[in-house]
Motif scaffolding. Structure first.
Motif, short mmCIF file in Angstrom:
data_model
loop_
_atom_site.label_atom_id
_atom_site.label_comp_id
_atom_site.label_asym_id
_atom_site.label_seq_id
_atom_site.Cartn_x
_atom_site.Cartn_y
_atom_site.Cartn_z
N TYR A 1 11.53 6.36 5.65
CA TYR A 1 10.30 6.79 6.24
C TYR A 1 9.32 7.29 5.17
N PHE A 2 9.85 7.96 4.17
CA PHE A 2 8.99 8.51 3.12
C PHE A 2 8.26 7.39 2.37
N ILE A 3 9.02 6.38 1.92
CA ILE A 3 8.41 5.27 1.16
C ILE A 3 7.41 4.53 2.02
N ALA A 4 7.77 4.29 3.26
CA ALA A 4 6.84 3.60 4.16
C ALA A 4 5.58 4.44 4.35
N GLY A 9 0.08 5.19 3.80
CA GLY A 9 -1.00 6.15 3.53
C GLY A 9 -1.96 5.63 2.48
N ALA A 10 -1.43 5.04 1.40
CA ALA A 10 -2.30 4.47 0.36
C ALA A 10 -3.11 3.30 0.92
#
Length: 89
Positions: A1-4, A9-10
């Motif tokens: 979830y963090f990487i996604a 977000g970017a």
């Protein structure tokens, strides 16, 4: 979830707020790749990342993490100074 979340977000930032479009860095792609390889090697060599050692490791009073964090900072400072000197030439 963090990487996604980081990638999404970017992507949302570049579509909505960024005045420069999708590619917002002037750093050549080869430098990004070489830098990423060095970071990956350093993380593997030190058995963790700067944040992991600096926050969690030092908080748990790990002497190994203290030495790793001091090494990360020293190498970063030295590298930044060398780059600055090379760009001045």
């Amino acid at each position: 979830y963090f990487i996604a979340g980081v990638i999404l977000g970017a992507f949302i930032y570049t579509l909505t707020i960024s005045p420069d479009g999708f590619w917002v860095t002037s750093v050549p792609i080869w430098k990004l790749i070489v830098g990423g390889l060095f970071v990956g090697f350093g993380v593997r060599l030190s058995s963790g990342c700067t944040s992991g050692h600096g926050i969690s490791g030092i908080a748990s009073l790990s002497s190994t993490s203290l030495y790793a964090t001091l090494t990360f900072l020293a190498v970063g400072i030295i590298t930044a100074n060398i780059i600055e000197l090379l760009e001045a030439i």
